[in-house]
Design a protein around this motif. Structure first.
Motif, mmCIF file in Angstrom:
data_model
loop_
_atom_site.group_PDB
_atom_site.id
_atom_site.type_symbol
_atom_site.label_atom_id
_atom_site.label_comp_id
_atom_site.label_asym_id
_atom_site.label_seq_id
_atom_site.Cartn_x
_atom_site.Cartn_y
_atom_site.Cartn_z
ATOM 1 N N LYS A 74 -7.496 19.048 -11.007
ATOM 2 C CA LYS A 74 -6.745 18.845 -11.360
ATOM 3 C C LYS A 74 -5.054 18.690 -10.631
ATOM 4 N N HIS A 75 -5.264 20.255 -10.312
ATOM 5 C CA HIS A 75 -4.176 21.007 -8.859
ATOM 6 C C HIS A 75 -3.528 19.493 -8.188
ATOM 7 N N LEU A 76 -5.529 19.575 -7.232
ATOM 8 C CA LEU A 76 -5.180 18.410 -6.165
ATOM 9 C C LEU A 76 -4.321 17.189 -7.261
ATOM 10 N N PHE A 77 -4.996 16.421 -7.814
ATOM 11 C CA PHE A 77 -4.907 15.459 -9.112
ATOM 12 C C PHE A 77 -3.287 15.248 -8.631
ATOM 13 N N TYR A 78 -2.673 16.354 -9.630
ATOM 14 C CA TYR A 78 -1.022 16.208 -9.583
ATOM 15 C C TYR A 78 -0.210 16.990 -7.671
ATOM 16 N N SER A 79 -0.929 17.062 -6.847
ATOM 17 C CA SER A 79 -0.316 17.293 -5.775
ATOM 18 C C SER A 79 -0.690 15.863 -4.855
ATOM 19 N N LEU A 80 -1.196 15.449 -5.116
ATOM 20 C CA LEU A 80 -1.384 13.445 -5.089
ATOM 21 C C LEU A 80 -0.530 12.881 -5.355
ATOM 22 N N CYS A 81 -0.308 13.287 -6.463
ATOM 23 C CA CYS A 81 0.744 12.623 -7.267
ATOM 24 C C CYS A 81 2.105 12.753 -6.898
ATOM 25 N N GLN A 82 2.680 14.229 -6.922
ATOM 26 C CA GLN A 82 4.545 14.465 -6.494
ATOM 27 C C GLN A 82 4.260 14.799 -5.161
ATOM 28 N N HIS A 83 3.509 15.499 -3.995
ATOM 29 C CA HIS A 83 3.626 15.361 -3.054
ATOM 30 C C HIS A 83 3.203 14.331 -2.223
ATOM 31 N N PRO A 84 3.513 13.142 -1.531
ATOM 32 C CA PRO A 84 3.016 12.006 -0.834
ATOM 33 C C PRO A 84 2.298 12.255 -0.035
ATOM 34 N N LEU A 85 1.132 11.908 0.884
ATOM 35 C CA LEU A 85 0.302 12.377 2.232
ATOM 36 C C LEU A 85 1.392 11.377 2.938
ATOM 37 N N LEU A 86 1.144 11.550 4.454
ATOM 38 C CA LEU A 86 1.269 11.001 5.437
ATOM 39 C C LEU A 86 0.152 10.697 5.989
ATOM 40 N N LEU A 87 -0.588 9.905 6.074
ATOM 41 C CA LEU A 87 -1.665 9.008 7.223
ATOM 42 C C LEU A 87 -1.866 8.771 8.700
ATOM 43 N N ASP A 88 -2.784 8.505 9.321
ATOM 44 C CA ASP A 88 -2.998 7.910 10.144
ATOM 45 C C ASP A 88 -1.665 7.455 11.713
ATOM 46 N N ARG A 89 -1.267 8.785 11.723
ATOM 47 C CA ARG A 89 -0.594 9.754 12.446
ATOM 48 C C ARG A 89 0.747 9.584 11.841
ATOM 49 N N GLY A 90 1.071 9.481 10.774
ATOM 50 C CA GLY A 90 2.425 9.573 10.198
ATOM 51 C C GLY A 90 2.916 8.365 9.701
ATOM 52 N N LEU A 91 2.078 6.698 9.848
ATOM 53 C CA LEU A 91 2.529 4.974 9.981
ATOM 54 C C LEU A 91 2.108 5.009 8.347
ATOM 55 N N MET A 92 1.781 5.388 7.584
ATOM 56 C CA MET A 92 1.173 5.233 6.805
ATOM 57 C C MET A 92 1.889 6.584 4.852
ATOM 58 N N SER A 93 2.121 6.482 4.108
ATOM 59 C CA SER A 93 2.646 7.222 3.137
ATOM 60 C C SER A 93 1.338 7.104 1.798
ATOM 61 N N PHE A 94 1.041 8.095 1.236
ATOM 62 C CA PHE A 94 -0.131 8.065 0.037
ATOM 63 C C PHE A 94 -0.098 8.769 -0.981
ATOM 64 N N LYS A 95 0.153 8.182 -2.709
ATOM 65 C CA LYS A 95 -0.123 9.009 -3.970
ATOM 66 C C LYS A 95 -0.406 8.130 -4.576
ATOM 67 N N LEU A 96 -0.844 8.925 -5.225
ATOM 68 C CA LEU A 96 -1.048 8.306 -6.953
ATOM 69 C C LEU A 96 -0.162 8.619 -7.508
ATOM 70 N N ASP A 97 -0.068 7.520 -8.624
ATOM 71 C CA ASP A 97 1.252 7.350 -10.269
ATOM 72 C C ASP A 97 0.066 8.259 -10.750
ATOM 73 N N LYS A 98 1.144 9.076 -11.652
ATOM 74 C CA LYS A 98 0.650 10.364 -12.122
ATOM 75 C C LYS A 98 0.070 10.006 -13.739
ATOM 76 N N SER A 99 0.566 8.807 -14.464
ATOM 77 C CA SER A 99 -0.041 8.562 -15.867
ATOM 78 C C SER A 99 -1.425 7.679 -15.698
ATOM 79 N N SER A 100 -1.647 6.984 -14.522
ATOM 80 C CA SER A 100 -3.010 6.123 -14.764
ATOM 81 C C SER A 100 -3.553 6.524 -13.150
ATOM 82 N N GLY A 101 -3.293 7.384 -11.741
ATOM 83 C CA GLY A 101 -4.530 7.664 -11.341
ATOM 84 C C GLY A 101 -4.795 6.467 -10.769
#
Length: 267
Positions: A74-101
């Motif tokens: 649950k903590h990981l889920f909300y972390s991915l919603c509230q704090h987008p991740l930089l991926l692939d040497r910083g060329l992409m940003s990823f996040k989850l939608d809080k209501s739907s996942g």
């Protein structure tokens, strides 16, 4: 003695399975119904089911390693919603939608194909404090403006309608961006959705055709221009996105952060 609700009489794993077919938002609501639902709705088993099936791979591609604290999904889920991740040497940003996942991505300007962007006479690359990426592309002066991006549907959430946005800003030296609308398109499996959009909306522009899109303000301080939408199905397909303004009018001052692909909010 108070009577127990029907769901309280069901086995724990059955209740967990039922809640897994709901949404993260619904699960939080159900947790307030009864002690049984609260226990299930807060469980690691349920919240792991709300995470993307490839979340391990996504986390492994982060610029800054993410540690699962206290083994709480649950903590990981909300972390991915509230704090987008930089991926692939910083060329992409990823996040989850809080209501739907559901998953969303931002392709950085460096991940895009921008005509003439390697020539410092036409484009400059510079750090931008308000950007989530190390640098953004600023247009110096061109008459032929063309930006293309692509993404595979296999990294998105299946059976989801996605909208595509160009994330921009403008500098104080902007000019020519509102002289004519750009041609925009989103293509998936040879199905092309075409449209037109202004890259900048001068406050003096009046009577804009409702079919021509204009930039709107984002919560992060940037502007966004909707380029189109598509349905992400089960098959792995390539999504091609294009922005073209190729008139003879010189233009400059456009700052491009990237292109976002995010679940469309259906009302």
């Amino acid at each position: 003695m108070a009577s127990r609700s029907n769901i309280d009489t069901l086995p724990y794993d059955i209740v967990s399975k039922i809640l897994s077919y709901t949404s993260p938002q619904d699960a939080c609501g159900f947790s307030m119904v009864s002690s049984t639902l609260h226990s299930v709705a807060d469980s690691n088993t349920l919240w792991q089911s709300f995470l993307p099936s490839d979340y391990d791979d996504i986390i492994s591609r982060t610029v800054i390693p993410l540690i699962l604290q206290s083994s709480s999904y649950k903590h990981l889920f909300y972390s991915l919603c509230q704090h987008p991740l930089l991926l692939d040497r910083g060329l992409m940003s990823f996040k989850l939608d809080k209501s739907s996942g559901k998953k969303s991505y931002i392709l950085s300007a460096r991940k895009l194909s921008i005509s003439w962007s390697s020539d410092p006479l036409y484009w400059s690359w510079r750090p931008t404090p308000e950007s989530r990426f190390e640098e953004a592309a600023e247009l110096r002066s061109v008459s032929w403006l063309e930006i293309n991006g692509k993404i595979r549907t296999r990294i998105l959430t299946p059976n989801t309608t996605y909208a595509v946005y160009l994330i921009t800003n403008v500098s104080h030296r902007r000019y020519g961006l509102d002289s004519a609308p750009a041609e925009v398109s989103v293509e998936v499996s040879n199905k092309v959705l075409n449209g037109k959009a202004y890259l900048y909306q001068n406050i003096f522009i009046e009577d804009i055709n409702n079919e021509i899109r204009v930039p709107s303000k984002r919560d992060d301080g940037w502007m966004e221009i909707e380029l189109g939408e598509f349905l992400c199905g089960e098959a792995d397909e390539e999504v091609k996105v294009s922005v073209r303004e190729v008139g003879y009018q010189l233009k400059g001052g456009l700052i491009v952060e990237g292109i976002e692909v995010r679940p469309k909010i259906l009302v």
